[in-house]
Design a protein around this motif. Structure first.
Motif, mmCIF file in Angstrom:
data_model
loop_
_atom_site.group_PDB
_atom_site.id
_atom_site.type_symbol
_atom_site.label_atom_id
_atom_site.label_comp_id
_atom_site.label_asym_id
_atom_site.label_seq_id
_atom_site.Cartn_x
_atom_site.Cartn_y
_atom_site.Cartn_z
ATOM 1 N N LEU A 213 0.827 -1.198 0.000
ATOM 2 C CA LEU A 213 0.000 0.000 0.000
ATOM 3 C C LEU A 213 0.865 1.255 0.000
ATOM 4 O O LEU A 213 1.665 1.460 0.921
ATOM 5 C CB LEU A 213 -0.900 0.016 1.235
ATOM 6 C CG LEU A 213 -1.985 -1.069 1.269
ATOM 7 C CD1 LEU A 213 -1.478 -2.294 2.013
ATOM 8 C CD2 LEU A 213 -3.243 -0.548 1.932
ATOM 9 N N PRO A 214 0.723 2.110 -1.020
ATOM 10 C CA PRO A 214 1.400 3.410 -1.010
ATOM 11 C C PRO A 214 0.706 4.321 -0.003
ATOM 12 O O PRO A 214 -0.454 4.094 0.353
ATOM 13 C CB PRO A 214 1.218 3.918 -2.435
ATOM 14 C CG PRO A 214 -0.060 3.288 -2.885
ATOM 15 C CD PRO A 214 -0.121 1.934 -2.217
ATOM 16 N N ARG A 215 1.404 5.333 0.475
ATOM 17 C CA ARG A 215 0.798 6.256 1.441
ATOM 18 C C ARG A 215 1.243 7.686 1.165
ATOM 19 O O ARG A 215 2.323 7.916 0.628
ATOM 20 C CB ARG A 215 1.170 5.883 2.878
ATOM 21 C CG ARG A 215 0.599 4.542 3.332
ATOM 22 C CD ARG A 215 0.946 4.265 4.779
ATOM 23 N NE ARG A 215 2.385 4.205 4.973
ATOM 24 C CZ ARG A 215 2.985 4.342 6.155
ATOM 25 N NH1 ARG A 215 2.266 4.587 7.234
ATOM 26 N NH2 ARG A 215 4.290 4.245 6.266
ATOM 27 N N ILE A 216 0.402 8.614 1.571
ATOM 28 C CA ILE A 216 0.650 10.031 1.338
ATOM 29 C C ILE A 216 1.040 10.686 2.658
ATOM 30 O O ILE A 216 0.269 10.662 3.625
ATOM 31 C CB ILE A 216 -0.600 10.700 0.756
ATOM 32 C CG1 ILE A 216 -0.961 10.046 -0.587
ATOM 33 C CG2 ILE A 216 -0.388 12.203 0.588
ATOM 34 C CD1 ILE A 216 -2.319 10.403 -1.115
ATOM 35 N N ASN A 217 2.245 11.244 2.712
ATOM 36 C CA ASN A 217 2.713 11.902 3.928
ATOM 37 C C ASN A 217 1.930 13.197 4.163
ATOM 38 O O ASN A 217 1.781 14.026 3.269
ATOM 39 C CB ASN A 217 4.202 12.226 3.823
ATOM 40 C CG ASN A 217 4.723 12.913 5.065
ATOM 41 O OD1 ASN A 217 4.560 12.409 6.175
ATOM 42 N ND2 ASN A 217 5.344 14.067 4.898
ATOM 43 N N MET A 218 1.437 13.349 5.391
ATOM 44 C CA MET A 218 0.620 14.507 5.718
ATOM 45 C C MET A 218 1.320 15.400 6.736
ATOM 46 O O MET A 218 1.844 14.925 7.739
ATOM 47 C CB MET A 218 -0.729 14.057 6.284
ATOM 48 C CG MET A 218 -1.589 13.286 5.287
ATOM 49 S SD MET A 218 -1.976 14.228 3.795
ATOM 50 C CE MET A 218 -3.003 15.520 4.492
ATOM 51 N N ASN A 219 1.324 16.700 6.436
ATOM 52 C CA ASN A 219 1.754 17.720 7.380
ATOM 53 C C ASN A 219 0.757 18.866 7.280
ATOM 54 O O ASN A 219 -0.243 18.768 6.560
ATOM 55 C CB ASN A 219 3.198 18.169 7.079
ATOM 56 C CG ASN A 219 3.382 18.556 5.624
ATOM 57 O OD1 ASN A 219 2.504 19.157 5.003
ATOM 58 N ND2 ASN A 219 4.521 18.177 5.043
ATOM 59 N N SER A 220 1.008 19.958 7.975
ATOM 60 C CA SER A 220 0.036 21.053 7.948
ATOM 61 C C SER A 220 -0.166 21.612 6.540
ATOM 62 O O SER A 220 -1.281 21.957 6.138
ATOM 63 C CB SER A 220 0.473 22.172 8.899
ATOM 64 O OG SER A 220 0.224 21.781 10.239
ATOM 65 N N LYS A 221 0.916 21.702 5.766
ATOM 66 C CA LYS A 221 0.820 22.213 4.409
ATOM 67 C C LYS A 221 -0.066 21.316 3.548
ATOM 68 O O LYS A 221 -0.944 21.801 2.812
ATOM 69 C CB LYS A 221 2.205 22.334 3.792
ATOM 70 C CG LYS A 221 2.206 22.876 2.378
ATOM 71 C CD LYS A 221 3.635 22.966 1.830
ATOM 72 C CE LYS A 221 3.644 23.474 0.390
ATOM 73 N NZ LYS A 221 5.022 23.550 -0.154
ATOM 74 N N GLU A 222 0.163 20.004 3.614
ATOM 75 C CA GLU A 222 -0.629 19.071 2.811
ATOM 76 C C GLU A 222 -2.077 19.031 3.268
ATOM 77 O O GLU A 222 -2.996 18.923 2.458
ATOM 78 C CB GLU A 222 -0.008 17.666 2.885
ATOM 79 C CG GLU A 222 1.359 17.555 2.220
ATOM 80 C CD GLU A 222 1.329 17.931 0.742
ATOM 81 O OE1 GLU A 222 0.367 17.515 0.057
ATOM 82 O OE2 GLU A 222 2.240 18.628 0.294
ATOM 83 N N ALA A 223 -2.282 19.098 4.570
ATOM 84 C CA ALA A 223 -3.647 19.101 5.088
ATOM 85 C C ALA A 223 -4.421 20.333 4.615
ATOM 86 O O ALA A 223 -5.578 20.255 4.228
ATOM 87 C CB ALA A 223 -3.633 19.040 6.617
ATOM 88 N N ASN A 224 -3.730 21.480 4.589
ATOM 89 C CA ASN A 224 -4.370 22.719 4.149
ATOM 90 C C ASN A 224 -4.800 22.642 2.689
ATOM 91 O O ASN A 224 -5.798 23.248 2.287
ATOM 92 C CB ASN A 224 -3.418 23.905 4.331
ATOM 93 C CG ASN A 224 -3.524 24.492 5.735
ATOM 94 O OD1 ASN A 224 -4.597 24.546 6.303
ATOM 95 N ND2 ASN A 224 -2.401 24.940 6.263
ATOM 96 N N LYS A 225 -4.045 21.906 1.879
ATOM 97 C CA LYS A 225 -4.375 21.768 0.451
ATOM 98 C C LYS A 225 -5.744 21.101 0.271
ATOM 99 O O LYS A 225 -6.426 21.343 -0.728
ATOM 100 C CB LYS A 225 -3.319 20.948 -0.268
ATOM 101 C CG LYS A 225 -1.999 21.665 -0.490
ATOM 102 C CD LYS A 225 -1.030 20.742 -1.229
ATOM 103 C CE LYS A 225 0.310 21.402 -1.447
ATOM 104 N NZ LYS A 225 1.266 20.478 -2.136
ATOM 105 N N GLU A 226 -6.094 20.236 1.209
ATOM 106 C CA GLU A 226 -7.325 19.461 1.050
ATOM 107 C C GLU A 226 -8.491 20.035 1.840
ATOM 108 O O GLU A 226 -9.577 19.477 1.847
ATOM 109 C CB GLU A 226 -7.064 18.006 1.444
ATOM 110 C CG GLU A 226 -5.952 17.372 0.642
ATOM 111 C CD GLU A 226 -6.030 15.869 0.583
ATOM 112 O OE1 GLU A 226 -7.134 15.321 0.688
ATOM 113 O OE2 GLU A 226 -4.974 15.230 0.399
ATOM 114 N N LEU A 227 -8.260 21.136 2.514
ATOM 115 C CA LEU A 227 -9.337 21.769 3.301
ATOM 116 C C LEU A 227 -10.118 22.782 2.462
ATOM 117 O O LEU A 227 -9.591 23.339 1.510
ATOM 118 C CB LEU A 227 -8.748 22.444 4.539
ATOM 119 C CG LEU A 227 -8.135 21.506 5.579
ATOM 120 C CD1 LEU A 227 -7.502 22.307 6.710
ATOM 121 C CD2 LEU A 227 -9.201 20.544 6.112
#
Length: 227
Positions: A213-227
């Motif tokens: 399973l591939p996974r996507i690393n999440m940080n505040s910057k990445e989380a903001n992209k999806e909000l």
């Protein structure tokens, strides 16, 4: 240095080739949930907003459900290393919303300063939809170690975690999890021990990945992209 650059390039080409997948299922990888500012940290506020949005737009599931429904847009929440901030800041949110999530525990980190403690994991298993997985016994690159040594670490990590927490450990996430860090032999050996094996290729899940399973690393910057 040449080997590292070679595998970095190889992974980038692999990701570019597979970026536009038909399947939409995703596995999100979190590390630290705090107010620190780095590529492995998401703030508590952004984490809560991200989970709120996912809860309204997606179905947050376990690996079995994801793998059995590869064409869905289901998502999975995972934590690597498992800092104590996960217990303090993420666990209450996930518990309140009754959301399943994975703790990939590295045996050598458990009960160390700033990492999660045994009694906290026991509480999370009892009070929420927590699922424990292995992050291997030691947080090291697997590719450049003796193959039999790595296999033994897979087995020992699984057994120790199962004995400590009284649960079946059927998933693992490689430390670092890149093509540079992990060989095909490592993946094969892990797949013979664990039902689900996680990497860090930033891709959605598809049936072509089989047990990997591939996974996507999440940080505040990445989380903001999806909000």
């Amino acid at each position: 240095m040449f080997k590292r650059l070679y595998y970095i390039l190889l992974q980038r080409l692999y990701v570019l080739k597979n970026k536009k997948r038909v399947c939409n299922g995703k596995v999100y990888m979190f590390h630290n949930v705090s107010d620190e500012d780095d590529i492995y940290t998401v703030s508590k506020d952004n984490f809560e907003k991200f989970i709120d949005k996912l809860s309204k737009t997606k179905k947050i599931v376990d690996f079995e459900t994801l793998v059995n429904n590869p064409d869905s847009d289901n998502v999975v929440i995972t934590f690597d290393d498992v800092y104590e901030s996960v217990y303090r800041n993420a666990y209450p949110i996930l518990k309140e919303k009754n959301i399943p999530y994975y703790l990939f525990i590295c045996n050598e980190f458990l009960d160390k300063d700033s990492y999660i403690k045994t009694d906290e994991v026991v509480e999370m298993l009892k009070e929420s939809k927590c699922i424990v997985g292995s992050h291997n016994y030691r947080h090291e690159l697997s590719r450049f170690k003796d193959r039999n040594t790595v296999k033994e670490e897979f087995i020992n990590s699984k057994k120790e975690l199962e004995d400590k927490f009284g649960v079946k450990i059927d998933s693992m996430a490689f430390p670092f999890g890149s093509m540079y860090a992990v060989s095909e032999d490592n993946i094969e050996d892990a797949g013979n021990i664990y039902e689900y094996v996680c990497m860090t290729y930033p891709l959605s899940y598809s049936r072509e990945d089989a047990k990997v399973l591939p996974r996507i690393n999440m940080n505040s910057k990445e989380a903001n992209k999806e909000l």
